[in-house]
Design a protein around this motif. Structure first.
Motif, PDB file in Angstrom:
ATOM      1  N   ILE A   1      -2.624  -0.485   5.066  1.00  0.00           N
ATOM      2  CA  ILE A   1      -3.549  -0.299   3.953  1.00  0.00           C
ATOM      3  C   ILE A   1      -4.886  -0.910   4.336  1.00  0.00           C
ATOM      4  N   ASN A   2      -5.996  -0.304   3.921  1.00  0.00           N
ATOM      5  CA  ASN A   2      -7.284  -0.933   4.224  1.00  0.00           C
ATOM      6  C   ASN A   2      -7.745  -1.779   3.041  1.00  0.00           C
ATOM      7  N   GLU A   3      -8.884  -2.438   3.206  1.00  0.00           N
ATOM      8  CA  GLU A   3      -9.319  -3.401   2.199  1.00  0.00           C
ATOM      9  C   GLU A   3      -9.637  -2.724   0.862  1.00  0.00           C
ATOM     10  N   PHE A   4     -10.182  -1.508   0.901  1.00  0.00           N
ATOM     11  CA  PHE A   4     -10.485  -0.785  -0.330  1.00  0.00           C
ATOM     12  C   PHE A   4      -9.198  -0.404  -1.055  1.00  0.00           C
ATOM     13  N   GLU A   5      -8.236   0.133  -0.301  1.00  0.00           N
ATOM     14  CA  GLU A   5      -6.963   0.542  -0.900  1.00  0.00           C
ATOM     15  C   GLU A   5      -6.208  -0.651  -1.472  1.00  0.00           C
ATOM     16  N   ALA A   6      -6.288  -1.803  -0.759  1.00  0.00           N
ATOM     17  CA  ALA A   6      -5.631  -3.017  -1.251  1.00  0.00           C
ATOM     18  C   ALA A   6      -6.229  -3.448  -2.581  1.00  0.00           C
ATOM     19  N   LYS A   7      -7.545  -3.332  -2.696  1.00  0.00           N
ATOM     20  CA  LYS A   7      -8.199  -3.670  -3.968  1.00  0.00           C
ATOM     21  C   LYS A   7      -7.769  -2.710  -5.069  1.00  0.00           C
ATOM     22  N   MET A   8      -7.729  -1.401  -4.762  1.00  0.00           N
ATOM     23  CA  MET A   8      -7.378  -0.421  -5.772  1.00  0.00           C
ATOM     24  C   MET A   8      -5.926  -0.579  -6.236  1.00  0.00           C
ATOM     25  N   LEU A   9      -5.057  -1.006  -5.336  1.00  0.00           N
ATOM     26  CA  LEU A   9      -3.640  -1.160  -5.677  1.00  0.00           C
ATOM     27  C   LEU A   9      -3.379  -2.423  -6.488  1.00  0.00           C
ATOM     28  N   THR A  10      -4.089  -3.501  -6.161  1.00  0.00           N
ATOM     29  CA  THR A  10      -3.782  -4.808  -6.761  1.00  0.00           C
ATOM     30  C   THR A  10      -4.788  -5.266  -7.806  1.00  0.00           C
ATOM     31  N   GLY A  11      -6.008  -4.741  -7.746  1.00  0.00           N
ATOM     32  CA  GLY A  11      -7.067  -5.267  -8.610  1.00  0.00           C
ATOM     33  C   GLY A  11      -7.732  -6.495  -8.036  1.00  0.00           C
ATOM     34  N   THR A  12      -7.277  -6.956  -6.879  1.00  0.00           N
ATOM     35  CA  THR A  12      -7.861  -8.122  -6.212  1.00  0.00           C
ATOM     36  C   THR A  12      -9.068  -7.693  -5.395  1.00  0.00           C
TER      37      THR A  12
ATOM     38  N   ASN B   1     -10.944   7.103  -4.954  1.00  0.00           N
ATOM     39  CA  ASN B   1     -11.459   6.210  -5.990  1.00  0.00           C
ATOM     40  C   ASN B   1     -10.935   6.626  -7.362  1.00  0.00           C
ATOM     41  N   THR B   2      -9.607   6.403  -7.555  1.00  0.00           N
ATOM     42  CA  THR B   2      -8.960   6.750  -8.817  1.00  0.00           C
ATOM     43  C   THR B   2      -7.982   5.645  -9.217  1.00  0.00           C
ATOM     44  N   THR B   3      -7.385   5.814 -10.377  1.00  0.00           N
ATOM     45  CA  THR B   3      -6.377   4.856 -10.852  1.00  0.00           C
ATOM     46  C   THR B   3      -4.989   5.176 -10.318  1.00  0.00           C
ATOM     47  N   ARG B   4      -4.872   6.219  -9.500  1.00  0.00           N
ATOM     48  CA  ARG B   4      -3.541   6.667  -9.069  1.00  0.00           C
ATOM     49  C   ARG B   4      -2.832   5.651  -8.177  1.00  0.00           C
ATOM     50  N   PHE B   5      -3.576   4.749  -7.534  1.00  0.00           N
ATOM     51  CA  PHE B   5      -2.923   3.728  -6.707  1.00  0.00           C
ATOM     52  C   PHE B   5      -1.874   2.982  -7.514  1.00  0.00           C
ATOM     53  N   LYS B   6      -2.276   2.454  -8.657  1.00  0.00           N
ATOM     54  CA  LYS B   6      -1.364   1.656  -9.475  1.00  0.00           C
ATOM     55  C   LYS B   6      -0.296   2.509 -10.145  1.00  0.00           C
TER      56      LYS B   6
ATOM     57  N   GLN C   1       8.972  -6.117   4.617  1.00  0.00           N
ATOM     58  CA  GLN C   1       8.719  -6.928   5.803  1.00  0.00           C
ATOM     59  C   GLN C   1       7.261  -7.360   5.945  1.00  0.00           C
ATOM     60  N   TRP C   2       6.330  -6.406   6.157  1.00  0.00           N
ATOM     61  CA  TRP C   2       4.934  -6.768   6.418  1.00  0.00           C
ATOM     62  C   TRP C   2       3.979  -5.899   5.623  1.00  0.00           C
ATOM     63  N   VAL C   3       2.929  -6.522   5.098  1.00  0.00           N
ATOM     64  CA  VAL C   3       1.758  -5.811   4.588  1.00  0.00           C
ATOM     65  C   VAL C   3       0.628  -6.048   5.581  1.00  0.00           C
ATOM     66  N   ILE C   4       0.033  -4.955   6.055  1.00  0.00           N
ATOM     67  CA  ILE C   4      -0.980  -5.014   7.112  1.00  0.00           C
ATOM     68  C   ILE C   4      -2.267  -4.424   6.553  1.00  0.00           C
ATOM     69  N   VAL C   5      -3.278  -5.272   6.375  1.00  0.00           N
ATOM     70  CA  VAL C   5      -4.552  -4.858   5.784  1.00  0.00           C
ATOM     71  C   VAL C   5      -5.605  -4.812   6.890  1.00  0.00           C
ATOM     72  N   HIS C   6      -6.130  -3.626   7.146  1.00  0.00           N
ATOM     73  CA  HIS C   6      -7.121  -3.487   8.222  1.00  0.00           C
ATOM     74  C   HIS C   6      -8.489  -3.162   7.649  1.00  0.00           C
ATOM     75  N   PHE C   7      -9.527  -3.597   8.364  1.00  0.00           N
ATOM     76  CA  PHE C   7     -10.917  -3.388   7.968  1.00  0.00           C
ATOM     77  C   PHE C   7     -11.754  -3.437   9.243  1.00  0.00           C
ATOM     78  N   PRO C   8     -13.032  -3.054   9.202  1.00  0.00           N
ATOM     79  CA  PRO C   8     -13.794  -2.912  10.450  1.00  0.00           C
ATOM     80  C   PRO C   8     -13.816  -4.159  11.331  1.00  0.00           C
ATOM     81  N   GLU C   9     -13.813  -5.332  10.728  1.00  0.00           N
ATOM     82  CA  GLU C   9     -13.896  -6.559  11.530  1.00  0.00           C
ATOM     83  C   GLU C   9     -12.562  -7.002  12.107  1.00  0.00           C
TER      84      GLU C   9
END
Length: 337
Positions: A196-207, A176-181, A235-243
Motif C-alpha cells: 500500500i502507498n502512503e495515500f492509500e494508507a491514509k484513505m484506508l485508516t484516516g491517519t 480518491n473515494t470512500t471505497r477504501f474503508k 504478517q506484514w503491512v508494507i507502505v511505500h512512498f517515493p523516499e
C-alpha cells in the motif's frame, strides 16, 4: 508464484507538460506495453530471472490486445491456463500520460474485461504455487462487490487461497473515494502481505501520513500500518512512498528502507514502479530472504523500472538490480522516522 487480477495494455504517451483543460501539449513519443498488477508483476519476475514457475489468472477480450498478451506470456513461459478470454468485453487498456521532466503519470483507464473477473475464475487446486498475489483491489468490479454473504469477491478468493495453504499478498489501486474503508477491510483477514502507498494508507485508516508541510512521514506511515494490522493483516503491512518504504509485522518488527538515490535526470517514467517494488519483495519472500533484504530488492527493482518509460522494459535480473546500490546508493534526505 501465482498472480491474479488486472491484465491491461498500457498506451504510454510521453508529453512535455501536463495541460490545463482546453490546452495543448506535445506528445514526444508513445509506446504500447504491459500494464496492471498481474501482467506487470509476472513480467517483472521473468525479467528478474527468478528460478520458480510463474502462473497467471485473469480475463482478457477476444481482440488484438488479448492476442498480444497471450503471445508475450508464451514467449516468457508464463502459465496462462487460468487466463481466460471473453467476447463480452474488450481487453482492458489505459492511456498513460507521462510528463518527461518529472516522470509523473496520469491514467485514463478503460476497465474492459477486468470488470467481469469474479471468484469462479480462481482454481487453486490447479496450482503448485507457494504465493498468490492479487491486485488491484478497487479496480476489479466483481471482486470489489459485496455479496449477500457479507464478503467481497476478493475476500472469498483470498479465503480460498488460504484454505489451499497459499501465502497471500494484496495490492490496491489509488483512487480518491470512500471505497477504501467500505471494501478493503473485508480482504485483510485473509491477507498475509499488504502492499500500500502512503495515500492509500491514509484513505484506508484516516491517519494522515504526511507532515503539515506535505512531506511523507515514516513515523505516521508506521502509525497507519499499525492500524491496518489491527484490521486483520496476518504478517506484514508494507507502505511505500517515493523516499522509501516502511514495513510493520504482526509481531511488532519495524523496518525502514530508503529508495535508491536517483537524480531526476535518470528517471524516464514512473509507470509500474509500485509493481516492480512488489515483484522484488515477493521474489525475496518466495526465496526465504529476511524482510529487510526483501525490501532492499524491492526498492532496487523499483529504481530500475524508473529508467524506462514503460512498466517493465528496463527491469534487470535481480543481481543487476542490487548492483545499483553500489552505483547510486540510497537516499539521504531526512525522513521523519
Amino acid at each position: 508464484m501465482l498472480v491474479g487480477g488486472n491484465w491491461i495494455i498500457d498506451q504510454v504517451k510521453l508529453i512535455d507538460t501536463y495541460p490545463q483543460e482546453e490546452k495543448l501539449v506535445n506528445i514526444l513519443a508513445e509506446f504500447s506495453s504491459n500494464g496492471g498488477s498481474a501482467y506487470n508483476i509476472l513480467k517483472d519476475l521473468y525479467k528478474m530471472q527468478v528460478r520458480f514457475p510463474l502462473e497467471g489468472i485473469g480475463l482478457v477480450g477476444e481482440d488484438e490486445r488479448g492476442d498480444s498478451i497471450f503471445k508475450e506470456c508464451g514467449q516468457m513461459g508464463i502459465d496462462t491456463s487460468q487466463l481466460k478470454r471473453t467476447n463480452l468485453a474488450h481487453t482492458s487498456y489505459t492511456d498513460v500520460m507521462s510528463v518527461q521532466s518529472t516522470g509523473k503519470r496520469t491514467f485514463f483507464h478503460n476497465r474492459g474485461a477486468n470488470a467481469l473477473l469474479d471468484e469462479t475464475y480462481f482454481d487453486f487446486s490447479r496450482s503448485q504455487a507457494r504465493i498468490f498475489h492479487l491486485g488491484y483491489l478497487l479496480l476489479l468490479d466483481k471482486l470489489d462487490n459485496i455479496g449477500e454473504d457479507g464478503l467481497t469477491g476478493a475476500a472469498k478468493v483470498l479465503r480460498k487461497a488460504k484454505q489451499a495453504s497459499l501465502v497471500t499478498s494484496v495490492d490496491i489501486v489509488s483512487e480518491n473515494t470512500t471505497r477504501f474503508k467500505e471494501i478493503i477491510p473485508f480482504s485483510l483477514p485473509f491477507t498475509d502481505y499488504l502492499f500500500i502507498n502512503e495515500f492509500e494508507a491514509k484513505m484506508l485508516t484516516g491517519t494522515d501520513t504526511c507532515t503539515e508541510d506535505g512531506d511523507v512521514s515514516a513515523a505516521r506511515c508506521y502509525a497507519a500500518a499499525e492500524r491496518i494490522l489491527e484490521m486483520g493483516v496476518n504478517q506484514w503491512v508494507i507502505v511505500h512512498f517515493p523516499e522509501g518504504v516502511v514495513a510493520l509485522s504482526k509481531t511488532g518488527e519495524k523496518l525502514f528502507q530508503p529508495s535508491l538515490d536517483l537524480s531526476t535526470a535518470k528517471i524516464a517514467g514512473a509507470v509500474g514502479a509500485g509493481d516492480a517494488f512488489a515483484a522484488g519483495v515477493l521474489a525475496g519472500i518466495h526465496d526465504g530472504l529476511e524482510m529487510q533484504q526483501c525490501l532492499e530488492l524491492g526498492v532496487c527493482a523499483a529504481g530500475c523500472s524508473l529508467f524506462g518509460i514503460t512498466s517493465s522494459d528496463s527491469i534487470l535480473p535481480s543481481a543487476a538490480c542490487l548492483q545499483l546500490i553500489q552505483q547510486y546508493g540510497f537516499k539521504k534526505e531526512p525522513v521523519e522516522v
